[in-house]
Enzyme design. Structure first.
Site, PDB file in Angstrom:
ATOM      1  N   HIS A  66     105.834 157.064 -21.500  1.00 52.30           N
ATOM      2  CA  HIS A  66     106.852 157.748 -22.154  1.00 52.30           C
ATOM      3  C   HIS A  66     106.826 157.597 -23.697  1.00 52.30           C
ATOM      4  O   HIS A  66     106.234 156.782 -24.085  1.00 52.30           O
ATOM      5  CB  HIS A  66     108.281 157.121 -21.676  1.00 52.30           C
ATOM      6  CG  HIS A  66     108.370 155.888 -22.274  1.00 52.30           C
ATOM      7  ND1 HIS A  66     108.860 155.380 -23.233  1.00 52.30           N
ATOM      8  CD2 HIS A  66     108.299 154.515 -21.296  1.00 52.30           C
ATOM      9  CE1 HIS A  66     108.618 154.032 -23.189  1.00 52.30           C
ATOM     10  NE2 HIS A  66     108.505 153.509 -21.999  1.00 52.30           N
ATOM     11  N   GLU A 111     110.558 151.268 -14.501  1.00 53.86           N
ATOM     12  CA  GLU A 111     110.043 149.857 -15.130  1.00 53.86           C
ATOM     13  C   GLU A 111     110.269 148.653 -14.339  1.00 53.86           C
ATOM     14  O   GLU A 111     111.399 148.899 -13.712  1.00 53.86           O
ATOM     15  CB  GLU A 111     110.051 149.999 -16.522  1.00 53.86           C
ATOM     16  CG  GLU A 111     109.508 148.839 -17.216  1.00 53.86           C
ATOM     17  CD  GLU A 111     108.298 148.823 -17.484  1.00 53.86           C
ATOM     18  OE1 GLU A 111     107.565 148.544 -16.315  1.00 53.86           O
ATOM     19  OE2 GLU A 111     107.675 148.698 -18.422  1.00 53.86           O
TER      20      GLU A 111
END
Lengths: 351, 219
Positions: free
Chosen positions: B8, B78
């Site tokens: 990202h 994550e």
């Protein structure tokens, strides 16, 4: 009376041997079987408890065949369930082979192929993978022997090497050699994620064998199946013993198929543990042969001796002498804690 | 299968070097520009499927790259840093010296308080990877996720123990590429940021650059 057939050699615990050594079977860490070490799904246990023992099992294993039929997208008539794939290997030989016919076996491999061929007085032809190429399949070499063969046994992924033969090659062969029956034993397919089954090829001259005891961890129950053209399956049914698959195995198989999440998680965990085990072995000076599966070959000075010494630590590995590899053992990955015990034992002395 | 892996774009917590984990922090302006640069770079490419972590810093990056849509997947989140999320390394060291020492000693087995072990992360990434391999055999797939997830995915694809994931560094909005074959995976590119404006390389936090011994933890 003398017999022309002898039992094949296998891994797993030898109960008589342990008794001689004074070791209890439950105290042995068994790295010699290639099964999912995390045990069966809790749903399998539930199904076992609910199975009536007083009733005969379904001779046709209909419920299980229907579930498999949905999963594999083939009609139930193209599936036969057996008391482990070992039984189906024997049925295949008895039903489809005649004495004197040439049968090709890609070796080193599972001993039951040779044994079942001997049972029907078949003529065994061999192709041998060699350590120089990490025991890889050599399609160019194997192909030269196909024209003469009535039947070919290929274990894919192979036991004990963990090597794979690409599916497009199997497909090509099946097309180019229409009079040869390709028996593809996929007992360990589930341990190689993304690997496609020969069932998807839908060829009339391919018989695919699948075990359910390894990936679903129900070796004690014995369960496997074969998928092939309806006529071939019917020939196997004709020689099959009645009630060959017991009720517990049928219920367990059905429940196992329905718990995909457990299967996915345990097999993913096993892949991770395998990489850790391989690196751990390299760090203490061993040189495991790369494989695609949860199990792999480990070169040692003397396999029988190595096995014997480890057994004194309560650890069992597969001596590969019966595969024609006396300087190798086969090790199957177990849980993190158990693998650590193996590594500790191996680091503790000079092997 | 071809897998394009994108980390990202930047968030303010990235900039301040705060442990983000599963805290849902949006992209900052730089992060959006980075995503736009990725979109331009990949404009001519087509993908058979696009998957993204459902956390907004990844989902927004994915949305900027592929307006036509993507599949959000919680498997790609994550690693969960629990009570450490929002803190910098030095703040964690001051507040949680013992759990931090345990974590650094065996990151695979020990989790931050209320967080997730690397073992758990590896397990969900391996499951996802297995599913992708089954579903998308001959296809080209884009994945937008997080540093920890993608570094773990690269290890697993290359059949390295996931404990080696600190040895791969992925910058924000970087592109990496894996090709899967029956005989194994090939890492064709790693941490490619050629689509981003050149900036002084910033040293990301990594325990390997801090540990006195260079022995790699491979348990």
């Amino acid at each position: 009376m003398s017999s022309r057939v002898e039992p094949a050699t296998h891994g797993a615990i030898d109960f008589a041997e342990l008794e001689r050594l004074g070791i209890r079977p439950e105290d042995v860490l068994d790295f010699s079987v290639n099964s999912n070490p995390f045990g069966p799904s809790p749903k399998v246990w539930d199904a076992i408890r609910q199975t009536p023992l007083e009733r005969y099992p379904d001779r046709e294993s209909i419920a299980l065949r229907r579930a498999l039929s949905q999963r594999l997208e083939v009609p139930p008539e193209e599936i036969i369930v057996g008391n482990g794939t070992a039984e189906l290997i024997q049925l295949t030989a008895v039903a489809l082979l005649r004495g004197g016919e040439n049968i090709l076996v890609a070796e080193p491999t599972f001993g039951e192929y040779e044994r079942s061929i001997r049972l029907v007085d078949g003529n065994i032809c061999r192709w041998q993978a060699v350590p120089e190429t990490g025991f890889a399949f050599r399609p160019d070499e194997i192909q030269k022997q196909l024209a003469n063969a009535r039947m070919v046994f290929i274990c894919n992924p192979n036991n004990p090497t963990g090597q794979i033969l690409p599916l497009n090659i199997v497909d090509e062969w099946a097309q180019n050699f229409p009079d040869t029956l390709f028996v593809v034993d996929e007992a360990y397919l589930a341990f190689v994620p993304g690997m496609k089954s020969a069932v998807t090829l839908r060829r009339k001259n391919i018989l695919t064998l699948r075990s359910m005891t390894k990936d679903y961890a129900i070796a004690g129950l014995r369960l496997g199946y074969a998928v092939a053209d309806e006529a071939i399956i019917q020939a196997l049914i004709n020689v099959r013993p009645a009630w060959n698959v017991n009720a517990l195995a049928q219920s367990a198989g059905l429940a196992a198929l329905q718990d995909e999440a457990y299967q996915r998680e345990t097999l993913a965990r096993l892949q991770i543990e395998k990489q850790k085990l391989v690196i751990g072995l390299k760090e203490i000076g061993f040189n495991p042969i790369p494989s695609h599966t949860n199990y792999f070959l480990l070169p040692v000075a003397n396999g029988a001796d190595f096995r014997q010494k480890l057994l004194a630590h309560g650890i069992l590995v597969r001596d590969c002498a019966s595969f024609g590899l006396p300087a190798h053992v086969r090790i199957a990955t177990r849980t993190a804690e158990e693998n650590t015990k193996l590594l500790t034992a191996l680091a503790s002395r000079n092997w | 299968m071809n897998l394009l892996l994108i980390r990202h774009g930047q968030t303010n917590w990235n900039l301040e070097q705060r442990f983000q984990g599963q805290s849902d922090i949006p992209l900052n302006e730089t992060g959006r520009k980075q995503a736009q640069a990725l979109a331009e770079r990949l404009a001519a490419e087509s993908f058979d499927a696009v998957y993204s972590s459902d956390l907004q810093r990844a989902a927004e990056t994915a949305h900027i790259i592929r307006k036509s849509g993507f599949q959000p997947d919680a498997c790609l989140r994550e690693v969960n840093f629990g009570d450490w999320e929002g803190l910098t390394y030095d703040e964690i060291k001051a507040k949680y010296p013992e759990p931090l020492a345990a974590w650094e000693n065996d990151i695979f087995k020990n989790a931050p308080p209320n967080g997730e072990t690397l073992e758990r992360l590896a397990l969900r990434v391996q499951s996802m990877l297995n599913e992708l391999c089954e579903k998308h055999e001959d296809q080209k797939i884009l994945i937008v996720a997080h540093g920890g997830v993608l570094q773990t995915l690269i290890c697993l694809a290359l059949k390295l123990p996931p404990t080696m994931y600190w040895q791969f560094h992925l910058s924000t909005a970087s592109l990496s590429e894996l090709a899967f074959y029956p005989a194994g995976a090939i890492l064709n590119s790693l941490n490619d940021t050629s689509h981003l404006p050149k900036s002084a390389p910033k040293k990301a936090w990594n325990p390997l650059s801090r540990k006195p011994s260079n022995k790699i933890d491979r348990r």
